[in-house]
Design an enzyme around this catalytic site. Structure first.
Site, mmCIF file in Angstrom:
data_model
loop_
_atom_site.group_PDB
_atom_site.id
_atom_site.type_symbol
_atom_site.label_atom_id
_atom_site.label_comp_id
_atom_site.label_asym_id
_atom_site.label_seq_id
_atom_site.Cartn_x
_atom_site.Cartn_y
_atom_site.Cartn_z
ATOM 1 N N ASP A 1 20.236 1.621 7.076
ATOM 2 C CA ASP A 1 19.622 1.472 5.753
ATOM 3 C C ASP A 1 20.668 1.328 4.657
ATOM 4 O O ASP A 1 21.870 1.513 4.893
ATOM 5 C CB ASP A 1 18.680 2.662 5.447
ATOM 6 C CG ASP A 1 19.237 4.000 5.917
ATOM 7 O OD1 ASP A 1 20.458 4.097 6.109
ATOM 8 O OD2 ASP A 1 18.438 4.940 6.094
ATOM 9 N N ASN B 1 11.902 16.129 5.928
ATOM 10 C CA ASN B 1 10.478 15.769 6.014
ATOM 11 C C ASN B 1 10.168 14.961 7.270
ATOM 12 O O ASN B 1 9.076 14.401 7.390
ATOM 13 C CB ASN B 1 10.062 14.968 4.759
ATOM 14 C CG ASN B 1 10.779 13.630 4.647
ATOM 15 O OD1 ASN B 1 11.605 13.280 5.483
ATOM 16 N ND2 ASN B 1 10.469 12.873 3.600
ATOM 17 N N HIS C 1 11.752 12.197 8.247
ATOM 18 C CA HIS C 1 12.015 10.753 8.205
ATOM 19 C C HIS C 1 13.159 10.359 9.134
ATOM 20 O O HIS C 1 14.049 11.158 9.416
ATOM 21 C CB HIS C 1 12.245 10.245 6.772
ATOM 22 C CG HIS C 1 13.563 10.580 6.146
ATOM 23 N ND1 HIS C 1 13.713 10.756 4.783
ATOM 24 C CD2 HIS C 1 14.797 10.773 6.653
ATOM 25 C CE1 HIS C 1 14.961 11.017 4.504
ATOM 26 N NE2 HIS C 1 15.647 11.033 5.619
ATOM 27 N N GLU D 1 9.716 7.038 5.583
ATOM 28 C CA GLU D 1 9.183 8.305 5.102
ATOM 29 C C GLU D 1 7.838 8.580 5.791
ATOM 30 O O GLU D 1 7.244 7.684 6.402
ATOM 31 C CB GLU D 1 9.002 8.240 3.577
ATOM 32 C CG GLU D 1 10.286 7.929 2.798
ATOM 33 C CD GLU D 1 11.286 9.094 2.758
ATOM 34 O OE1 GLU D 1 11.194 10.043 3.565
ATOM 35 O OE2 GLU D 1 12.192 9.032 1.900
HETATM 36 C C1 F6R Z 1 20.864 7.705 6.826
HETATM 37 C C2 F6R Z 1 19.475 7.900 7.183
HETATM 38 C C3 F6R Z 1 18.731 9.155 6.908
HETATM 39 C C4 F6R Z 1 19.507 10.421 7.242
HETATM 40 C C5 F6R Z 1 18.680 11.659 6.930
HETATM 41 C C6 F6R Z 1 19.491 12.937 7.157
HETATM 42 O O1 F6R Z 1 21.336 6.448 7.236
HETATM 43 O O2 F6R Z 1 18.934 6.987 7.694
HETATM 44 O O3 F6R Z 1 17.527 9.141 7.638
HETATM 45 O O4 F6R Z 1 19.859 10.406 8.596
HETATM 46 O O5 F6R Z 1 18.234 11.633 5.611
HETATM 47 O O6 F6R Z 1 20.559 12.980 6.252
HETATM 48 P P1 F6R Z 1 21.663 14.100 6.329
HETATM 49 O O7 F6R Z 1 22.434 13.858 7.570
HETATM 50 O O8 F6R Z 1 22.495 13.874 5.089
HETATM 51 O O9 F6R Z 1 20.962 15.402 6.337
#
Ligand code: F6R
Length: 252
Positions: free
Chosen positions: A71, A140, A142, A147
């Site tokens: 992303d 959450n 995701h 989401e």
């Molecule tokens: C990042 C992504 C997100 C993260 C998620 C956890 O490329 O796709 O889904 O993997 O938000 O983020 P952290 O590791 O910062 O807790």
């Protein structure tokens, strides 16, 4: 449906990173032209540091590897210090011998987001699909920026960030103020991610415990996007003890 996800519980975040990097290294050694899916965020930082060490000290070569990132924030240039292109350059790409032209990060400033997402999907197909996709998980549930509510067959697209994601990403680790966080992102879809041959999701810390439990042991439901990996034949979660704390069934 629950049950297909293999869960490996490690004592701490450092051993999560070592295990994950070991799996990537084994793939690259077996298939030097491996197609990797990559993630950003706090969780994979140590894994990338370990991969950089393996390159430096143990001759792990990324020269033929290609990569696709999950992303990118919509509206940020690749040289913005919070863009995911910048994150990947600074955390991994500049420390290994991957060829820059083999690294795909969605362009958050593309003139046409729809065409940008279509080109990304086409590129994945043109290299034969992703061999192993590294994932994190949001508090959450995701995955990428899919989401809660995202559909199991969603494709790469422009999405809106959930308020909880905006809050999580402005807790000082990345952005300092919620107002600075872009409201939208380009994100690989759940359908796109599910087409990878292997999936490796990492989670560390108590803040991830309920999302991990919902993903592994809860219903197969868009309410927890990571649960939509339950029927994937090659999905492994590597988690530390804190992130495993909500699981009911005993693990390794
Ligand atoms: C990042 C992504 C997100 C993260 C998620 C956890 O490329 O796709 O889904 O993997 O938000 O983020 P952290 O590791 O910062 O807790």
């Amino acid at each position: 449906m629950a049950g297909n996800i293999k869960v490996i519980v490690c004592p701490d975040a450092q051993s999560v990173a070592r295990s994950a990097a070991g799996i990537f290294a084994a793939l690259i050694r077996a298939k030097p032209s491996a197609v990797l899916g990559l993630a950003t965020g706090s969780t994979p930082e140590q894994t990338y540091a370990e991969l950089a060490r393996l390159h430096r000290e143990e001759k792990l070569s990324f020269a033929k590897v290609s990569s696709f990132n999950l992303d990118e924030y919509w509206g940020l240039d690749g040289d913005h210090d919070q863009s995911y292109r910048y994150f990947m350059n600074t955390n991994l790409f500049k420390h290994v011998d991957i060829r820059p032209w083999n690294t795909q990060v969605l362009n958050g400033r593309a003139a046409n987001p729809f065409l940008e997402c279509q080109a990304y999907e086409t590129k994945i197909l043109s290299v034969g699909g992703v061999d192993l996709w590294l994932l994190g998980i949001g508090g959450n549930g995701h995955i990428a920026f899919n989401e809660p509510g995202s559909s199991v067959d969603s494709r790469t697209r422009l999405v809106s960030l959930a308020p909880s994601t905006i809050a999580a990403n402005s807790d000082g680790r990345f952005f300092k103020d919620p107002a600075e966080v872009p409201r939208c992102a380009l994100s690989a879809g759940i359908g796109t991610i599910r087409e990878a041959r292997q999936l490796l999701l990492l989670a560390t810390g108590a803040k991830k415990a309920s999302a991990v439990a919902a993903a592994v042991e809860g219903p197969f439901s868009p309410d927890c996007p990571a649960s939509l990996l339950q029927d994937h034949p090659g999905c492994t979660f590597i988690v530390d003890k804190e992130a495993a704390a909500g699981l009911k069934a005993p693990r390794n």
